[in-house]
Design an enzyme around this catalytic site. Structure first.
Site, PDB file in Angstrom:
ATOM      1  N   CYS A  76       0.780  -1.198  -0.140  1.00 60.48           N
ATOM      2  CA  CYS A  76       0.057  -0.111   0.172  1.00 60.48           C
ATOM      3  C   CYS A  76       0.828   1.380   0.203  1.00 60.48           C
ATOM      4  O   CYS A  76       1.801   1.451   0.908  1.00 60.48           O
ATOM      5  CB  CYS A  76      -0.862  -0.112   1.229  1.00 60.48           C
ATOM      6  SG  CYS A  76      -1.142   1.632   2.021  1.00 60.48           S
ATOM      7  N   GLU A  77       0.886   2.175  -0.944  1.00 59.52           N
ATOM      8  CA  GLU A  77       1.581   3.226  -1.267  1.00 59.52           C
ATOM      9  C   GLU A  77       1.332   4.406  -0.118  1.00 59.52           C
ATOM     10  O   GLU A  77       2.192   5.438   0.218  1.00 59.52           O
ATOM     11  CB  GLU A  77       1.576   3.817  -2.387  1.00 59.52           C
ATOM     12  CG  GLU A  77       0.135   4.528  -2.891  1.00 59.52           C
ATOM     13  CD  GLU A  77       0.234   4.893  -4.385  1.00 59.52           C
ATOM     14  OE1 GLU A  77       0.948   4.617  -5.121  1.00 59.52           O
ATOM     15  OE2 GLU A  77      -0.485   6.054  -4.629  1.00 59.52           O
ATOM     16  N   HIS A  78       0.113   4.412   0.836  1.00 55.91           N
ATOM     17  CA  HIS A  78       0.068   5.120   1.722  1.00 55.91           C
ATOM     18  C   HIS A  78       0.565   4.692   3.054  1.00 55.91           C
ATOM     19  O   HIS A  78       0.968   5.668   3.952  1.00 55.91           O
ATOM     20  CB  HIS A  78      -1.662   5.462   1.900  1.00 55.91           C
ATOM     21  CG  HIS A  78      -2.304   5.967   0.671  1.00 55.91           C
ATOM     22  ND1 HIS A  78      -3.355   5.371   0.347  1.00 55.91           N
ATOM     23  CD2 HIS A  78      -1.867   6.774  -0.252  1.00 55.91           C
ATOM     24  CE1 HIS A  78      -3.836   5.937  -0.926  1.00 55.91           C
ATOM     25  NE2 HIS A  78      -2.939   6.780  -1.199  1.00 55.91           N
ATOM     26  N   HIS A  79       0.860   3.660   3.505  1.00 57.76           N
ATOM     27  CA  HIS A  79       1.547   3.173   4.586  1.00 57.76           C
ATOM     28  C   HIS A  79       2.464   2.392   4.339  1.00 57.76           C
ATOM     29  O   HIS A  79       3.126   1.952   5.496  1.00 57.76           O
ATOM     30  CB  HIS A  79       0.393   2.493   5.416  1.00 57.76           C
ATOM     31  CG  HIS A  79      -0.817   3.289   5.771  1.00 57.76           C
ATOM     32  ND1 HIS A  79      -1.887   2.950   4.783  1.00 57.76           N
ATOM     33  CD2 HIS A  79      -1.163   4.211   6.733  1.00 57.76           C
ATOM     34  CE1 HIS A  79      -3.062   4.138   5.549  1.00 57.76           C
ATOM     35  NE2 HIS A  79      -2.334   4.530   6.497  1.00 57.76           N
ATOM     36  N   GLN A 117      -5.008  -0.680  -4.780  1.00 60.60           N
ATOM     37  CA  GLN A 117      -5.629  -1.381  -5.329  1.00 60.60           C
ATOM     38  C   GLN A 117      -6.323  -0.978  -6.531  1.00 60.60           C
ATOM     39  O   GLN A 117      -6.320  -1.994  -7.521  1.00 60.60           O
ATOM     40  CB  GLN A 117      -6.456  -2.497  -4.305  1.00 60.60           C
ATOM     41  CG  GLN A 117      -7.099  -3.817  -4.960  1.00 60.60           C
ATOM     42  CD  GLN A 117      -7.777  -4.391  -3.834  1.00 60.60           C
ATOM     43  OE1 GLN A 117      -7.799  -4.394  -2.597  1.00 60.60           O
ATOM     44  NE2 GLN A 117      -8.950  -5.259  -4.283  1.00 60.60           N
ATOM     45  N   HIS A 145      -5.786  -5.699   3.352  1.00 58.30           N
ATOM     46  CA  HIS A 145      -5.044  -4.619   3.634  1.00 58.30           C
ATOM     47  C   HIS A 145      -4.437  -4.630   5.042  1.00 58.30           C
ATOM     48  O   HIS A 145      -5.213  -4.371   5.876  1.00 58.30           O
ATOM     49  CB  HIS A 145      -5.617  -3.375   3.147  1.00 58.30           C
ATOM     50  CG  HIS A 145      -5.719  -3.264   1.823  1.00 58.30           C
ATOM     51  ND1 HIS A 145      -5.248  -2.383   0.795  1.00 58.30           N
ATOM     52  CD2 HIS A 145      -6.611  -4.025   0.786  1.00 58.30           C
ATOM     53  CE1 HIS A 145      -5.608  -2.370  -0.332  1.00 58.30           C
ATOM     54  NE2 HIS A 145      -6.538  -3.466  -0.270  1.00 58.30           N
ATOM     55  N   CYS A 147      -2.677  -2.565   6.479  1.00 57.26           N
ATOM     56  CA  CYS A 147      -2.989  -1.057   7.161  1.00 57.26           C
ATOM     57  C   CYS A 147      -4.372  -1.097   7.768  1.00 57.26           C
ATOM     58  O   CYS A 147      -4.798   0.072   8.420  1.00 57.26           O
ATOM     59  CB  CYS A 147      -2.713  -0.069   6.040  1.00 57.26           C
ATOM     60  SG  CYS A 147      -3.910   0.047   4.704  1.00 57.26           S
TER      61      CYS A 147
HETATM   62 ZN    ZN Z   1      -2.711   1.701   3.515  1.00 58.69          ZN
END
Ligand code: ZN
Length: 184
Positions: A76-79, A117, A145, A147
């Site tokens: 996941c590119e956010h976390h 995703q 996920h 996260c």
């Molecule tokens: Zn995430």
């Protein structure tokens, strides 16, 4: 290409940042180990879908082909935490088919890099559409996920489902239904 020296320095800094002693035995080799790991799990950045999808076979078959239960792991590119699950790909050939393993390779090209995703699903569908030029393609992905399960709302078992429909699948609901029926 992954710059291993940079990743190593970053992991060292991260460990210091969370208050760890980077000289303790268990952590001494961790930055180098993590750098090697990122080379693998972000290896998709050095690949293209063309490498895998351009080798095609002529086929008179124009019936739907479904490759289901392709296990994938992404980040996941956010976390920068893993999300992983199954991808299912359906396409209707237009005179050309690819080896079935190439569809799984295509999933890996886009999964092995920082991702979300929704975008991953669309990139796989677009690559197949552009390179293989089928009558249509549908990609269905279901993933857990980390996260969402390990932190934040902590909902283990929650699945995120994304779909991307192109060509014939975008226009014809009964084709989509056939895919749903096949992957259940
Ligand atoms: Zn995430």
């Amino acid at each position: 290409m992954v710059d291993k020296a940079k990743v190593e320095a970053a992991i060292q800094l991260l460990l210091e940042g969370i208050g760890e002693d980077i000289n303790r035995e268990g952590l001494v080799d961790t930055p180098a180990r993590v750098a090697r790991m990122y080379e693998e799990i972000c290896g998709g950045l050095d690949e293209t879908a063309e490498e895998h999808l351009s080798k095609t076979f002529t086929s008179s078959n124009s019936e739907m082909v479904i490759e289901k239960d392709i296990t994938f792991y992404s980040l996941c590119e956010h976390h920068l935490m893993p999300f992983y699950g199954k991808a299912h790909i359906a396409y209707i050939p237009n005179g050309k088919v690819v080896g079935l393993s190439k569809l799984a390779r295509t999933v890996e090209v886009f999964a092995r890099r920082p991702q979300i995703q929704e975008q991953l699903t669309g990139q796989i569908a677009d690559a197949i559409m552009e390179i293989l030029k089928p009558q249509g393609v549908m990609v269905y992905m279901e993933a857990e996920h980390m996260c969402m399960t390990m932190r934040g709302v902590k909902k283990p078992g929650a699945k995120t489902i994304t779909t991307a429909c192109r060509g014939a699948f975008a226009e014809n609901d009964s084709l989509k239904q056939q895919v749903f029926w096949a992957i259940k």
